[in-house]
Write a protein that holds these residues in place. Structure first.
Motif, PDB file in Angstrom:
ATOM      1  N   ASN A 192      21.229  -6.612  -5.548  1.00  0.00           N
ATOM      2  CA  ASN A 192      21.691  -5.603  -6.499  1.00  0.00           C
ATOM      3  C   ASN A 192      20.658  -4.515  -6.724  1.00  0.00           C
ATOM      4  O   ASN A 192      20.962  -3.436  -7.192  1.00  0.00           O
ATOM      5  N   ASP A 193      19.421  -4.849  -6.367  1.00  0.00           N
ATOM      6  CA  ASP A 193      18.346  -3.875  -6.459  1.00  0.00           C
ATOM      7  C   ASP A 193      18.213  -3.249  -5.073  1.00  0.00           C
ATOM      8  O   ASP A 193      17.673  -3.846  -4.166  1.00  0.00           O
ATOM      9  N   THR A 194      18.753  -2.053  -4.913  1.00  0.00           N
ATOM     10  CA  THR A 194      18.764  -1.463  -3.568  1.00  0.00           C
ATOM     11  C   THR A 194      17.477  -0.700  -3.268  1.00  0.00           C
ATOM     12  O   THR A 194      17.416   0.102  -2.345  1.00  0.00           O
ATOM     13  N   GLU A 195      16.460  -0.966  -4.042  1.00  0.00           N
ATOM     14  CA  GLU A 195      15.171  -0.314  -3.816  1.00  0.00           C
ATOM     15  C   GLU A 195      14.697  -0.533  -2.370  1.00  0.00           C
ATOM     16  O   GLU A 195      14.217   0.377  -1.722  1.00  0.00           O
ATOM     17  N   GLU A 232      10.847   2.126   7.010  1.00  0.00           N
ATOM     18  CA  GLU A 232      10.709   3.446   6.414  1.00  0.00           C
ATOM     19  C   GLU A 232       9.934   3.283   5.111  1.00  0.00           C
ATOM     20  O   GLU A 232      10.302   2.463   4.265  1.00  0.00           O
ATOM     21  N   MET A 233       8.868   4.035   4.956  1.00  0.00           N
ATOM     22  CA  MET A 233       8.005   3.914   3.779  1.00  0.00           C
ATOM     23  C   MET A 233       8.316   4.990   2.748  1.00  0.00           C
ATOM     24  O   MET A 233       8.879   6.031   3.072  1.00  0.00           O
ATOM     25  N   ASP A 234       7.905   4.741   1.510  1.00  0.00           N
ATOM     26  CA  ASP A 234       7.995   5.777   0.474  1.00  0.00           C
ATOM     27  C   ASP A 234       7.050   6.920   0.815  1.00  0.00           C
ATOM     28  O   ASP A 234       7.386   8.088   0.685  1.00  0.00           O
ATOM     29  N   ASN A 235       5.870   6.558   1.279  1.00  0.00           N
ATOM     30  CA  ASN A 235       4.834   7.527   1.602  1.00  0.00           C
ATOM     31  C   ASN A 235       5.073   8.120   2.990  1.00  0.00           C
ATOM     32  O   ASN A 235       5.089   7.395   3.977  1.00  0.00           O
ATOM     33  N   GLN A 236       5.274   9.437   3.065  1.00  0.00           N
ATOM     34  CA  GLN A 236       5.605  10.061   4.348  1.00  0.00           C
ATOM     35  C   GLN A 236       4.394  10.592   5.103  1.00  0.00           C
ATOM     36  O   GLN A 236       4.544  11.184   6.177  1.00  0.00           O
ATOM     37  N   ASP A 237       3.205  10.417   4.541  1.00  0.00           N
ATOM     38  CA  ASP A 237       2.027  10.996   5.182  1.00  0.00           C
ATOM     39  C   ASP A 237       1.203   9.989   5.968  1.00  0.00           C
ATOM     40  O   ASP A 237       0.132  10.304   6.482  1.00  0.00           O
ATOM     41  N   LYS A 248       0.811  -1.224   0.000  1.00  0.00           N
ATOM     42  CA  LYS A 248       0.000   0.000   0.000  1.00  0.00           C
ATOM     43  C   LYS A 248       0.840   1.268   0.000  1.00  0.00           C
ATOM     44  O   LYS A 248       0.499   2.240  -0.673  1.00  0.00           O
ATOM     45  N   TYR A 249       1.932   1.272   0.761  1.00  0.00           N
ATOM     46  CA  TYR A 249       2.670   2.532   0.951  1.00  0.00           C
ATOM     47  C   TYR A 249       4.096   2.519   0.405  1.00  0.00           C
ATOM     48  O   TYR A 249       4.760   3.542   0.404  1.00  0.00           O
ATOM     49  N   GLY A 250       4.584   1.369  -0.045  1.00  0.00           N
ATOM     50  CA  GLY A 250       5.974   1.262  -0.494  1.00  0.00           C
ATOM     51  C   GLY A 250       6.931   1.208   0.683  1.00  0.00           C
ATOM     52  O   GLY A 250       6.707   1.882   1.690  1.00  0.00           O
ATOM     53  N   LEU A 251       7.971   0.381   0.586  1.00  0.00           N
ATOM     54  CA  LEU A 251       8.959   0.281   1.673  1.00  0.00           C
ATOM     55  C   LEU A 251      10.345   0.617   1.141  1.00  0.00           C
ATOM     56  O   LEU A 251      10.753   0.098   0.102  1.00  0.00           O
ATOM     57  N   LYS A 252      11.068   1.465   1.870  1.00  0.00           N
ATOM     58  CA  LYS A 252      12.427   1.822   1.483  1.00  0.00           C
ATOM     59  C   LYS A 252      13.462   1.028   2.272  1.00  0.00           C
ATOM     60  O   LYS A 252      14.511   0.665   1.764  1.00  0.00           O
ATOM     61  N   GLN A 253      13.151   0.796   3.557  1.00  0.00           N
ATOM     62  CA  GLN A 253      14.153   0.178   4.423  1.00  0.00           C
ATOM     63  C   GLN A 253      13.507  -0.580   5.579  1.00  0.00           C
ATOM     64  O   GLN A 253      12.484  -0.148   6.124  1.00  0.00           O
ATOM     65  N   ILE A 254      14.117  -1.728   5.935  1.00  0.00           N
ATOM     66  CA  ILE A 254      13.694  -2.516   7.095  1.00  0.00           C
ATOM     67  C   ILE A 254      14.925  -2.758   7.962  1.00  0.00           C
ATOM     68  O   ILE A 254      15.941  -3.251   7.476  1.00  0.00           O
TER      69      ILE A 254
END
Lengths: 352, 352
Positions: free
Chosen positions: B236-239, B262-267, B146-152
């Motif tokens: 290799n995909d650091t997404e 940390e999500m892509d969506n900050q709201d 739903k919100y996208g994930l940048k980091q765990i």
């Protein structure tokens, strides 16, 4: 200080920390002329041993501090709030192990290895930080000074003794009940004054202290705000971001901390950090995976140092590292840090 | 499948996971025509009970799989590596709870709530992820979608049962020794095949599985790489950045995880996440600090779901949150996820 040395009062002499303060004081370089153990009315008349002498515990009252040079306090926040100003009025310098004065801007919050220079600003009371904060500061401050820190994300594994002797006794009782195959009961953990209680034995309780309205526990709040005060930041200065998750684990003594930190300097290696910490005061690096060497509560128990290991980079985030920190929460996290502050006060002639 | 249903073999029928696979199978919607419990020579001749019937355990050999439709395997990586290809040759579909085939690109790595669609790509073997990975995926995948994930960034608190029944027995023995005031001994933890062993009772061991050359434990490696495989990323995909610290704690059943993401969506707010997870499959939100409601191993034991709580934003890092996840590592982390995959295979007609 009289010619014979310092007159020292211990406030809360019967607790898990108080008894260890007396032990640490015996093994300190402070010249103690007399020891006055103080506690609640309930414990008055009991005795403690100091340097081979039996000393009777007295009930703590404002008048108890007449003629006292140094007060080492660990009898709970309410007791410190009531009695330490009385001690200061009578000329004593107080090192307080409770949270009563930690965020007071007139009270230095001190981990001697990190910010002993703050002691000169004292007005009679010096606060000992929270146990979980202290060990993290000992390990991270050398890194912050040399390489700069942008962010700290910590998850704690905190021992029952952080809640005092009654919590230890309850854990041991639960363990005995569990191995008999009977139902465990709980009256103390996670927070004695809170509504509900849960067994800690063979369990994990993600609640240390009461909850704030924002969903953080007060222990987490303490780690965040005390870290910022000690590292000279504040919540409005977002230079250093700090967040924490605090969990009580079925360990008797020794807090573990899994710490993720991000530095300003992105070229630092794990070896750089190990080298730096191996020469940092109060730190022992235990980091050799090939030999299965890493910090453990059982091996840290009874030691004054903070043990650091499992230092390794986040390979996808340059400048970020994972690290594992363990220390005896009753010693460096409480009794030893308290006595160590008193040693520094004496050394720096900051006690009349 | 015969007209009577599926012929199911259990490889490793006597272990902590194997016995639970049989229980979960009894309570599944799979129509079982016959159950064939298999184990080492050592356990052949012992019996298990399935749907009220006593069934004798046979020694596992390649020929054991003649006429078998489904194999549910949990007898160790070496056994799976040797025997599962033999079962596939004989027409069976295998769900493997070991790490033997997890990173094989021809083997789907499946958490049914997350990526059951991958099952259609199977070539006879489907891998069950590592216990600590599974529960994290159940809780995080709805958020990623739903919100996208940048980091765990995760720190685990893993129970002894992750190392099998012998590890549980050792922990209980140590606890009994400790309360008698005697010296504890250790032969199994942290890793039976490794050089040194340490007590787990009243202790924390920051080693699960052996260490890699880069200083990460193999358990940490698994959490990182399995998460990327399941969430469709790679190193290799650091997404999506993933890092982990895995720690064994003196708990019998139920892994805890402190997860920072940390999500892509900050709201996004904590309420948004609670709302999303309360409608996500396999998740139960236990998050009410005011009522001291949060996930605990003792309350998660015996349940199939993953429990999530302590959801709260990092106030200094928009889009980043802390969360606490607990699940029964022997059920959702192993036996139930295995049987659940088999249910999905049946439902999707992916077994002949």
């Amino acid at each position: 200080m009289s010619e014979q040395g310092y007159h020292v009062a211990i406030l809360g002499a019967t607790g898990a920390v108080g008894t260890r303060i007396i032990e640490q004081l015996e093994n300190s370089n402070i010249n103690v002329a007399s020891l006055k153990p103080l506690a609640s009315k309930h414990s008055a008349g009991k005795t403690v041993t100091f340097n081979g002498q039996t000393v009777e515990i007295e009930e703590a009252t404002p008048e108890s501090f007449e003629g006292i040079d140094i007060v080492l306090a660990s009898a709970g926040g309410a007791v410190s709030k009531e009695l330490l100003p009385e001690a200061v009025k009578r000329g004593a310098v107080c090192v307080d192990n409770t949270s009563a004065f930690r965020m007071d801007e007139n009270v230095p919050l001190v981990v001697p290895e990190v910010n002993a220079d703050q002691l000169k600003n004292h007005h009679g009371i010096i606060a000992n930080p929270n146990c979980s904060t202290i060990q993290m500061m000992v390990a991270l401050e050398p890194i912050r000074r040399k390489y700069g820190l942008k962010q700290i994300i910590t998850s704690t594994y905190q021992a029952a003794s952080g809640s005092g002797q009654a919590a230890i006794d309850e854990l041991i009782e639960q363990v005995k009940t569990y191995v008999k195959g009977e139902e465990m009961s709980a009256d103390i953990m996670p927070v004695k004054s809170d509504k509900k209680h849960f067994p800690l034995a063979f369990n994990l309780l993600p609640q240390i202290d009461v909850f704030e309205e924002d969903g953080y526990s007060h222990e987490e709040w303490k780690m965040i705000h005390e870290t910022k005060k000690i590292m000279k930041n504040d919540m409005n200065d977002t230079e250093l971001k700090v967040t924490a998750t605090c969990v009580r684990v079925p360990v008797v003594i020794g807090h573990g901390e899994s710490v993720y930190f991000e530095m300003d300097n992105q070229d630092v290696t794990a070896d750089d950090i190990k080298e730096l910490l191996s020469h940092s005061p109060g730190v022992i690096v235990e980091d050799n995976p090939a030999e299965q060497l890493y910090p453990q509560p059982l091996t840290a128990e009874g030691k004054r140092e903070t043990f650091v290991g499992r230092i390794r980079p986040d390979k996808e985030n340059p400048g970020a590292f994972n690290m594992w920190i363990v220390s005896d929460n009753l010693l460096k996290g409480a009794a030893w840090n308290t006595v160590q502050i008193a040693e520094e006060l004496v050394k720096r002639r900051l006690i009349k």
